[in-house]
Design an enzyme around this catalytic site. Structure first.
Site, PDB file in Angstrom:
ATOM      1  CE  LYS A  36      -0.866   0.329   5.104  1.00  9.79           C
ATOM      2  NZ  LYS A  36      -1.805  -1.375   5.572  1.00  9.79           N
ATOM      3  NE  ARG A 129      -5.356  -0.502  12.122  1.00 14.41           N
ATOM      4  CZ  ARG A 129      -4.455  -0.423  11.290  1.00 14.41           C
ATOM      5  NH1 ARG A 129      -3.849   0.491  10.783  1.00 14.41           N
ATOM      6  NH2 ARG A 129      -4.203  -1.720  10.079  1.00 14.41           N
TER       7      ARG A 129
HETATM    8  C1  LIG Z   1      -0.414  -1.297   6.780  1.00 16.32           C
HETATM    9  C2  LIG Z   1      -0.847  -2.953   6.845  1.00 16.32           C
HETATM   10  C3  LIG Z   1       0.415  -3.744   7.693  1.00 16.32           C
HETATM   11  C4  LIG Z   1       1.678  -3.579   7.116  1.00 16.32           C
HETATM   12  O1  LIG Z   1       1.962  -2.551   8.134  1.00 16.32           O
HETATM   13  P1  LIG Z   1       3.866  -1.977   8.256  1.00 16.32           P
HETATM   14  O2  LIG Z   1       4.149  -0.657   9.418  1.00 16.32           O
HETATM   15  O3  LIG Z   1       4.168  -1.155   6.905  1.00 16.32           O
HETATM   16  O4  LIG Z   1       4.336  -3.054   8.008  1.00 16.32           O
HETATM   17  C5  LIG Z   1      -0.189  -5.086   7.890  1.00 16.32           C
HETATM   18  N1  LIG Z   1      -1.247  -5.100   8.500  1.00 16.32           N
HETATM   19  C6  LIG Z   1      -2.401  -4.033   8.489  1.00 16.32           C
HETATM   20  C7  LIG Z   1      -3.567  -4.649   9.238  1.00 16.32           C
HETATM   21  C8  LIG Z   1      -2.103  -3.178   8.055  1.00 16.32           C
HETATM   22  O5  LIG Z   1      -3.578  -2.140   7.778  1.00 16.32           O
END
Ligand SMILES: *Cc1c(COP(=O)(O)O)cnc(C)c1O
Length: 353
Positions: A36, A129
């Site tokens: 993303k 979250r």
């Molecule tokens: C964005 C996201 C990740 C990845 O997070 P990083 O800190 O970039 O490794 C993993 N799990 C969820 C649910 C996310 O939204």
């Protein structure tokens, strides 16, 4: 080349991905490579795929649609919108879920498409979250196991993103207790116990991740070589696989304090200034439409960032050893926020070298 540019060093990015994915694989942890932060750009994704992650993962369906041509299971990270249920089944092999109504709708969509959709149930262990609150988890999930076209293949947790809660052996062990509960109660083997994002990675390097955790979802650590529990560099990785490069359009010696009555700046804030006398001021052709000010770090450590408006970035280069000229390029390393903004801006040219 067109500027501003987001320049991706293919070798460095591959090195990061390979180093982290190999480390995880040695510890029997499968890796969902998260796309993303670079908007699932296909040429960037391909570099990471060369390091053989086990899944691709993204928060947005639009990005998963871009990735359809890659023959690898795809995971939807953000809790799906009910209104997206059809697309979730169509474009994601696995989705992370926490709402019963949504799971029911996904089951309907899967039935209509004659598919079985795999889900990971998210549990909130305190970061606040997403996820089913851990105390409610056991009762809440019961109806999900009656759905014919939903296959619960795992449980997962997300920490640090909102509440800043640090993953530890102790809190992650709770995840395993809940997995054991599901396996016993519903007589079902869970394939995936997903222990979080880049903030859990340090536990792998410290040999302290509970052993049943067999999946991590990793974005920032691969892309920027930084773990996110403490902000430390990940061993054997680069922090400059992505660089923002902007061109100087003006360079003048001017005072450091504006002349006249100070009202509001372009973003409605009243600015304040420190008088440093006459300084060498540079304007780069990039602005808040493309970056966040605290998301960029000049590679030349003697450059001071003074401010920015929508399309202008103002720097003080008085202390630099380099003799900058109009037309020169200035390089910046990026934070997660900086990379996210630069990737998302249509005005930033993405170049893989
Ligand atoms: C964005 C996201 C990740 C990845 O997070 P990083 O800190 O970039 O490794 C993993 N799990 C969820 C649910 C996310 O939204």
């Amino acid at each position: 080349m067109k500027y501003p540019a987001l320049v991706i060093d293919k070798n460095k990015l591959y090195h990061n991905a390979n180093s982290i994915i190999s480390k995880c694989h040695q510890n029997n942890i499968k890796v969902a490579a998260v796309t993303k932060v670079f908007c699932a750009d296909k040429s960037i994704t391909q570099i990471i795929l060369d390091a053989k992650p086990d899944y691709l993962a993204d928060s947005r369906i639009e990005n998963l649609i871009k990735l359809q041509e890659f023959d690898i299971p795809k995971m939807l990270l953000r809790i799906p919108m009910i209104s997206q249920a059809d697309d979730v089944v169509k474009y994601a092999d696995i989705s992370l879920n926490s709402e019963i109504e949504t799971i029911f709708k996904i089951n309907d969509a899967a039935t209509a498409q004659n598919k079985k959709h795999k889900i990971i149930l998210m549990i909130d262990l305190g970061d606040l979250r997403e996820g089913i609150w851990f105390k409610d988890f056991k009762d809440y999930i019961i109806p999900v196991f009656k759905l014919k076209n939903i296959d619960v293949i795992g449980i997962g947790v997300n920490l640090t993103c909102y509440g800043g809660v640090i993953p530890k052996y102790e809190n992650l062990s709770l995840l395993i207790e809940y997995a054991d509960y599901i396996e016993t109660k519903f007589d079902k083997k869970l394939d995936i116990i997903s222990g979080g994002n880049s903030s859990s990675l340090y536990l792998v390097y410290e040999n302290n991740l509970p052993s049943r955790i067999n999946n991590l979802r990793l974005g920032e650590s691969i892309v920027l070589g930084r773990e996110t529990a403490f902000g430390n560099p990940v061993p054997e990785t680069y922090d400059d696989a992505f660089l923002l490069v902007a061109e100087i359009v003006e360079l003048k010696e001017k005072p450091s304090v504006p002349i006249g009555e100070i009202g509001m700046d372009a973003f409605g804030n009243k600015p304040t200034f420190v008088d440093k006398g006459i300084v060498k001021r540079v304007i780069c052709a990039v602005g808040k439409q493309d970056i966040s000010l605290d998301g960029i770090i000049p590679v030349d450590k003697n450059i001071e960032i003074l401010g920015a408006s929508s399309d202008h970035l103002i720097l003080n280069v008085s202390n630099s050893d380099k003799n900058y000229k109009v037309g020169d390029k200035v390089e910046f390393k990026l934070t997660y926020g900086g990379l996210l903004a630069a990737s998302t801006s249509n005005y930033v040219n993405k170049v893989v070298i």
